[in-house]
Design a protein around this motif. Sequence first.
Motif: not given
Lengths: 326, 326
Positions: B189-216
Amino acid sequence: MSGEFNFIEIIRNRARHNRGILQGIGDDAAVISSRPKYNLVITTDLLIEDIDFKRDWISPKHLGHKALAVSLSDLAAMGAKPKWVLISLGLPENIWHSNFKHRFYSGFLSLANQHRVALIGGDISRTPNQIIIDSIALGETPHGRAILRSGAQPNDHIFVTGTLGGAARGLHLLQKGERVSTKRKRLKAHEELLLRHLKPDPRIDWALMLCKKQLATSMIDISDGLSSDLMHICSESYVGATIEASKIPIDPNIKTSEDALSLALNGGEDYELLFTVSSKNIRKIPKLLNGIPATYIGNITNKTKVISIIKDGRKRRLAPSGFKHF
Amino acid sequence: MSGEFNFIEIIRNRARHNRGILQGIGDDAAVISSRPKYNLVITTDLLIEDIDFKRDWISPKHLGHKALAVSLSDLAAMGAKPKWVLISLGLPENIWHSNFKHRFYSGFLSLANQHRVALIGGDISRTPNQIIIDSIALGETPHGRAILRSGAQPNDHIFVTGTLGGAARGLHLLQKGERVSTKRKRLKAHEELLLRHLKPDPRIDWALMLCKKQLATSMIDISDGLSSDLMHICSESYVGATIEASKIPIDPNIKTSEDALSLALNGGEDYELLFTVSSKNIRKIPKLLNGIPATYIGNITNKTKVISIIKDGRKRRLAPSGFKHF
């Protein structure tokens, strides 16, 4: 003192909103609309205090000017019309709480407005000690018309705008303790040299003319030094070059000094344009454009990556000896 | 040891040449061809050693990943598809002569390749002490479809992707001396937390879906902290918001700790997306997209720049308390 978000708001209101900007400063990113049938040209230049400049040598206003000028010079080297700019600024806390940032943006925006370049974004960060500037400039060329380093052909003529060596001498004078006086109206020779280093003028008029009339087969800006930047053209174009020492347009303020030729060849930071022209087009190159000359200094050869210089009737090999970070 | 031009040559050969690149690394500027009927979205993010990261906390590879991830997250916040990136890197001389740069680019290019983002340029400079990174990312949206901070309307529903607070706890753990072990296969668990800080994942899939379907109707990424970033949306949209504490998706690894809600509200660096959806579209928001949830946390109100939080049946005003550089 204002926080970063207040300051961003001030800058935002001073940035020009034109040039196809759908979203400028104030969102996660900038949104621009580039024209169909045009290419986008983009460059970034990092300036680090104590490496690329000293706080004691350059006023915040000149630093703002220079940060943008070096990026506009890169766009000029591609023949691109500058349109948009972003700036990332890292400042130590005490500098943030001084009037540095206002004076810096004053110099930056003054040059930007002169060329109708819109500030569309950037980033601000705290730093432990040094001032850090990254200037990102975007421009346009008609599709497929960017002037690359790789287009030079044997027998092309080599030209350089303006004069060379002045910026390097200006740097020497700064190192010796000379400073720009803001009081005198007419600059003395040594002040002109200081300003060659501190406040370079990107050669945008030359760049746009050469691109529009399709006269240059290759182009680069002289930031590292003539010998190094000519070698970049030779490497990318798989050609060589022979230049004549007597033809190199040495800065008139350094002409009589012993090391003048060496400064002109290896000094760097002149931000003049070095370009090649096929022999059928050389008569179309004007002697002057808005007061800035272009001078023929030699020819491209087929000896890949070999640059020779002719001086006093003797030909010798010229090694690239300009600025390197590492 | 290789000089800067040799190193640039190595990187150049590893950069992908696709995506409308007319000139990538190796000239004064990059030249790209953006598609007609699309807008160009551009962002820049400065990372400064000892301010934004510590050399001792983060491996060069994770640093390369994070430098790109934060910029891709900004593009995601606009709904833009990432396509091109430039990177300016300032390194102290001893770091230049280590294997840092190769490991850094390995992390950087690994994330770039995952999203088919092409490295098209950048700059390299020496620095006196600190590692300095400026990451410049460019993407595209269909014309006029970038999702701005300014589009939220009263009664819109507020959503957040993923979970919050983990990156801030990860930072605390790093400050306490915890480090990521590269040996274990299953993360604790503590390593998952470290990686949340050190190695963030940009939410590109969400972004592209929201843009494509004009939902946001509006969107921002959570870099400063939910309270601050929601205030950015409220300020730009001239609206307010009411959120419910019990609905905030707190990182499961910190849920039981006393300060969990405070970390989720003000911690920052989670790089999740915060977006608003008009009530007619809320049923079109999926619970999960490629394993990443989106959670409804409250509503937009007409009280300009006023954010309230409901906790245990009580409503109180929420001040923006996220990260500020100055």
